[in-house]
Design an enzyme around this catalytic site. Sequence first.
Site, mmCIF file in Angstrom:
data_model
loop_
_atom_site.group_PDB
_atom_site.id
_atom_site.type_symbol
_atom_site.label_atom_id
_atom_site.label_comp_id
_atom_site.label_asym_id
_atom_site.label_seq_id
_atom_site.Cartn_x
_atom_site.Cartn_y
_atom_site.Cartn_z
ATOM 1 N N GLY A 69 -11.476 -1.423 -9.556
ATOM 2 C CA GLY A 69 -12.376 -0.736 -10.462
ATOM 3 C C GLY A 69 -11.911 -0.710 -11.896
ATOM 4 N N GLU A 123 0.849 -1.194 0.000
ATOM 5 C CA GLU A 123 0.000 0.000 0.000
ATOM 6 C C GLU A 123 0.883 1.242 0.000
ATOM 7 O OE1 GLU A 123 -2.338 2.930 -0.093
ATOM 8 O OE2 GLU A 123 -3.299 0.955 -0.206
ATOM 9 N N VAL A 182 4.768 0.794 -5.571
ATOM 10 C CA VAL A 182 5.238 -0.110 -6.621
ATOM 11 C C VAL A 182 5.629 0.720 -7.833
ATOM 12 C CG1 VAL A 182 4.598 -2.004 -8.156
ATOM 13 C CG2 VAL A 182 3.793 -1.993 -5.783
ATOM 14 N N HIS A 191 -15.383 8.568 -9.051
ATOM 15 C CA HIS A 191 -15.528 7.139 -9.349
ATOM 16 C C HIS A 191 -14.912 6.811 -10.707
ATOM 17 C CE1 HIS A 191 -19.245 7.695 -6.625
ATOM 18 N NE2 HIS A 191 -18.289 7.119 -5.922
#
Length: 556
Positions: free
Chosen positions: A517, A32, A252, A484
Amino acid sequence: MRYDVVVIGSGFGGSVAALRLAEKGYSVLVLEAGRRFADHELPRTSWRVRRFLWAPALGCYGIQRITLLRPAGRRGAGGSRAGGTGRGKTRAGQSGGRAGVLVLSGAGVGGGSLVYANTLYEPPADFYADPQWAGITDWRAELAPYYARAKQMLGVVDYPRTTAADKVMRAVADRMGAGDTFRSTPVAVYLGRPGERVADPHFGGAGPDRAGCTHCGSCLTGCRVGAKNSLPKNYLWFAERAGARIRPLTTVVGLRPGPGGAGYLVDVRRTGAWAGGRQTIAADQVVLAAGALGTQRLLHTARATGALPAISARIGALTRTNSEAILGASVPRRAARRRRLDFTDGVAITSSFHPEPGTHVEPVRYGPGSNLMGLLQSALVPGGPCRVRRWLAALAGRPRDTVRLLSVRDWSRRTVVALVMQSVDNSLTTYHRRGRLVAGHGHGRSNPSWIPAGHRVVRLLADEIGGIPGGAVTEPFDVPMTAHILGGAVIGATRADGVVDAYHRVFGCPGLHVLDGAAVPANLGVNPSLTIVALAERAVAHWPVKGAPDRRPPAS
């Protein structure tokens, strides 16, 4: 270090993968980029920018990311859609943007659940019928048990109170002839007795202690009370107890095949570090769950650099904004104080209605003192030619209203934000340019920067409260705002029309999966978190227990 599975991201998809794969006996490491927050460490208001905003280069490690996805320009224009859909052609009168978009998303252990509005709807029927994926299976039937599992894990209940914002939104719905569509929202909140701390009420005492919701409206800045059913309270809580390891503040930076093509090497660095601190972690399998933009960046980079050239050329296509607009109406400060208005009461979203088929509107609130996001509000200007010029004319022609809109003092108490979402079919395509993502037009029209029905709602809302209608400051430049962002690595039947298969395995890259998503193939028209969780639950349910035969069809 070597793990069976490395999960990149700890949001709605990554947390599901961490728990369910640990339960199946895999060694799991969750990476994370953000920090871990205890409830009391979350920001008191949005003005605590170091804990609210995400900008590591500036020393801000908060929960709210704000990303400007810039237009690609001519080189990126004309993105096409292989096997395109004809569903829901862009609504007449709706303005398409320049393909740029301002994106609000989450950061930290728990991902978007730390900063989201804890609103969990199932999508309408046309989501499942989108031609991009409808031919693969009966998705509505397939996902039904996983929606039920997701709701149980997230503690979904219908919000039981009627707030001041609900009353005015109901009046707007009635004026638009849509009162029959008005309803209270399903929310992931422990309601209980306000502020009273109790032993875990959701999992038979196996989860963490909780406190009852105080209806303070501060969900979007992180729940310091402990009532919000964020992922550290459920999926991640049990994942760590099942043996998964979570490593925060780890970004990452690269993904490549392991020696001899076996597994993957994940290159990481400490978040915010200017130099050094790099490390490589080996994994048999990798789950990408870094959010739609984060996952796209990693896949785009791996393909562009030749590390993973087999990734489908469809990467970046069908990136969605949920066909969204964030608008609002504000009462002038003196009038609001005189009338003792306070729209902060409640959880972040407490009701919704449909002003027209395919368009969904929710009243949104921030808690007392959380006025920073008011800086993103500006004059409401319809779409069409010369929009910037008309916006400047509106600012100059109504100086009093302009000053009132620019003032954010007591903004959260005197403002009703209107979140407008649509299930219509529009998209953009992202491209990898010099290490950055940019956006070009997708098939058909681009994601809208002007939704006429949303503007009608906000003007009626302003009329109801005696306020001033406002839009996002980016809208006059035809750049929509969304909370979103979706798609870009979507489910498809083959590598020619998607990036992942029905089991969320990346075509051409055995052992690489997308569980966030980015895999969602269509606009939902509702808040997408529940659907992301349900899709992830279904995908990992088909993984074999460690050491058992894999009964899924062979990956392409």
